[in-house]
Scaffold this active site. Structure first.
Site, PDB file in Angstrom:
ATOM      1  N   TYR A  84      15.824  29.795   8.795  1.00 24.66           N
ATOM      2  CA  TYR A  84      14.814  30.882   9.498  1.00 24.66           C
ATOM      3  C   TYR A  84      14.642  30.844  11.087  1.00 24.66           C
ATOM      4  O   TYR A  84      14.208  29.889  11.278  1.00 24.66           O
ATOM      5  CB  TYR A  84      13.627  29.164   8.587  1.00 24.66           C
ATOM      6  N   MET A 137      12.137  24.081   2.385  1.00 27.09           N
ATOM      7  CA  MET A 137      11.385  23.099   1.451  1.00 27.09           C
ATOM      8  C   MET A 137      12.367  22.808   0.834  1.00 27.09           C
ATOM      9  O   MET A 137      12.495  21.406  -0.098  1.00 27.09           O
ATOM     10  CB  MET A 137      10.607  24.118   1.126  1.00 27.09           C
ATOM     11  N   ARG A 155     -10.146  -0.612  15.742  1.00 22.99           N
ATOM     12  CA  ARG A 155      -9.898   0.522  14.139  1.00 22.99           C
ATOM     13  C   ARG A 155     -11.429  -0.182  12.934  1.00 22.99           C
ATOM     14  O   ARG A 155     -12.464   0.579  13.064  1.00 22.99           O
ATOM     15  CB  ARG A 155      -8.879   0.222  13.959  1.00 22.99           C
ATOM     16  N   LYS A 213       0.701  -1.444  -0.267  1.00 24.43           N
ATOM     17  CA  LYS A 213      -0.224  -0.126   0.072  1.00 24.43           C
ATOM     18  C   LYS A 213       0.800   1.237  -0.021  1.00 24.43           C
ATOM     19  O   LYS A 213       2.115   1.218   0.209  1.00 24.43           O
ATOM     20  CB  LYS A 213      -0.866  -0.267   1.356  1.00 24.43           C
TER      21      LYS A 213
HETATM   22  C1  LIG Z   1      -0.203  -2.002   6.744  1.00 21.55           C
HETATM   23  C2  LIG Z   1      -0.654  -2.836   7.047  1.00 21.55           C
HETATM   24  C3  LIG Z   1       0.214  -4.151   7.703  1.00 21.55           C
HETATM   25  C4  LIG Z   1       1.507  -3.880   7.458  1.00 21.55           C
HETATM   26  O1  LIG Z   1       1.873  -3.680   8.596  1.00 21.55           O
HETATM   27  P1  LIG Z   1       3.583  -3.283   8.652  1.00 21.55           P
HETATM   28  O2  LIG Z   1       4.223  -3.403  10.437  1.00 21.55           O
HETATM   29  O3  LIG Z   1       4.214  -2.768   7.833  1.00 21.55           O
HETATM   30  O4  LIG Z   1       4.572  -4.460   8.625  1.00 21.55           O
HETATM   31  C5  LIG Z   1      -0.409  -5.071   7.626  1.00 21.55           C
HETATM   32  N1  LIG Z   1      -1.415  -5.758   7.832  1.00 21.55           N
HETATM   33  C6  LIG Z   1      -2.692  -4.583   7.352  1.00 21.55           C
HETATM   34  C7  LIG Z   1      -3.805  -4.805   7.555  1.00 21.55           C
HETATM   35  C8  LIG Z   1      -2.224  -3.421   7.281  1.00 21.55           C
HETATM   36  O5  LIG Z   1      -3.002  -2.623   7.486  1.00 21.55           O
END
Ligand SMILES: *Cc1c(COP(=O)(O)O)cnc(C)c1O
Length: 379
Positions: free
Chosen positions: A259, A307, A134, A35
């Site tokens: 800055y 930046m 969650r 992802k």
């Molecule tokens: C992002 C995610 C993972 C991977 O988690 P890591 O800590 O990066 O290994 C696994 N399962 C779900 C449902 C996730 O959203």
């Protein structure tokens, strides 16, 4: 000429990290989590390299439909799992058309599946909330949701179970064992393959392996634990973020840098300017003292991150010149170290590298000034 500020992606390191997954969790399915553009490393390139590694991976996990479609467009035919499921009835048709798999975590998703027309049955992962609070059905609602899925003609057999660990990065946290026990108990009555472990679960909690592990961050060579660094876990960084010195200036004792003038030269000294800033994804909250590699050796960031630029203290490298190579994180400087200084986690820094930064495939030996950096570190 291409900009010196670039992220070099080491696909051999990625494939090595996948082997580390295999040896830590032998005999279970690997759903590689890609992802957020492969945690900022470039989705298609990362997915192809994982698929082509010895043994490959059995599936990919993504957050949303667009990411899944990008994998299909890139020619990847492995199972792809939508970790957050879908939001509209039309999504279900897209899932069918592209032969995707989906998590079902909410009543509204169940309703949509029940109303979906006849068509290709959809492989489903029932998401159960074992303690993360969650996404997912409460444990007491799991059997009911499972029964509805089993009765739904739009759902393929068998139904798989998924849950997510909230505290696996703390190897002493009893809540993780409670989550493991709860999923095992539900799986023993509902049946079907089960998946619980993210990277921290995979490396720290063998009892969480189940039938499918879901490694993300460890594939990219970053430790999921605060108390163990990546090399100790057999992981190699996949991304090395490079730039170069675009100026070297001498300032006087008392001169304030950048800055807000938050850092003041304690003596007459050289200050280097590096062509990277928060516009590239370098964290603005990195304070003075955050390590940066110039010519392979650590120097301190000084003053505020701008930046497009940061400044570094070159007192330890009086001969540093414009054009000298700089590494912000990766080989020789773990992203975890920079993240800790900036009060965040490596995940956020990797995902936050912006479009302005070219992602280029290379390796520890492939990138020319990597070699230069290593040579000068030996001087
Ligand atoms: C992002 C995610 C993972 C991977 O988690 P890591 O800590 O990066 O290994 C696994 N399962 C779900 C449902 C996730 O959203």
């Amino acid at each position: 000429m291409t900009r010196a500020t670039r992220a070099v992606i080491d696909l051999a390191a990625l494939q090595h990290n996948l082997q580390t997954v295999r040896s830590a969790a032998p005999g279970v399915g690997v759903m590689a989590i890609v992802k957020a553009n492969g945690y900022g490393h470039g989705l298609a390139r990362i997915a192809h390299a994982l698929a082509q590694a010895p043994g490959g991976c059995e599936a990919f996990g993504v957050a949303c439909l667009d990411e899944a479609l990008a994998l299909r467009e890139a020619g990847l035919r492995q199972p792809v799992v939508l970790l957050e499921g879908y939001t509209t009835p039309g999504d279900i048709e897209t899932i069918r058309r592209h032969r995707l798999q989906t998590v079902v975590h909410h009543e509204t998703q169940l309703d949509m599946l029940e109303r979906a027309g006849a068509g290709e049955p959809v492989p489903v992962w029932l998401k159960i909330d074992t303690g993360m609070h969650r996404l997912g059905f409460a444990p007491e609602a799991a059997a009911g949701a499972h029964a509805r899925l089993a009765a739904c003609p739009a759902v393929a057999d068998p139904i798989r179970l998924m849950s997510h660990l909230a505290n696996a990065d703390d190897r002493g946290d009893a809540r993780t064992q409670a989550q493991i026990d709860l999923l095992e108990r539900l799986a023993s009555t509902l049946g079907g393959a089960r998946s619980l472990a993210n990277s921290a679960g995979l490396l720290g909690w063998p009892a969480a392996h189940g039938d499918w592990v879901r490694p993300g961050i460890m594939l990219y060579g970053v430790s999921p634990f605060g108390d163990a660094d990546a090399p100790a876990l057999g992981l190699r960084p996949v991304m090395t973020l490079h730039s170069e010195l675009i100026a070297v200036n001498r300032y006087r004792r008392g001169d304030a840098i950048g800055y807000g003038g938050t850092w003041v030269c304690p003596e007459d000294m050289p200050v280097g300017v590096v062509g990277i800033g928060y516009g590239d994804g370098y964290p603005r909250h990195a304070p003075s003292g955050t390590p940066v590699l110039v010519n392979g050796r650590r120097v301190d960031l000084v003053g505020r991150v701008s930046m497009d630029m940061i400044c570094v203290d070159l007192r330890s490298q009086p001969r540093a010149r414009v054009g000298d190579p700089v590494v912000l994180w990766g080989e020789g400087l773990p992203v975890e170290t920079v993240a800790e200084r900036a009060a965040t986690i490596g995940y956020e820094l990797l995902c936050g590298v912006t479009q302005r930064v070219n992602l280029v495939v290379g390796g520890a030996s492939g990138a020319a000034d990597d070699g230069a950096a290593r040579r000068s570190s030996l001087r």
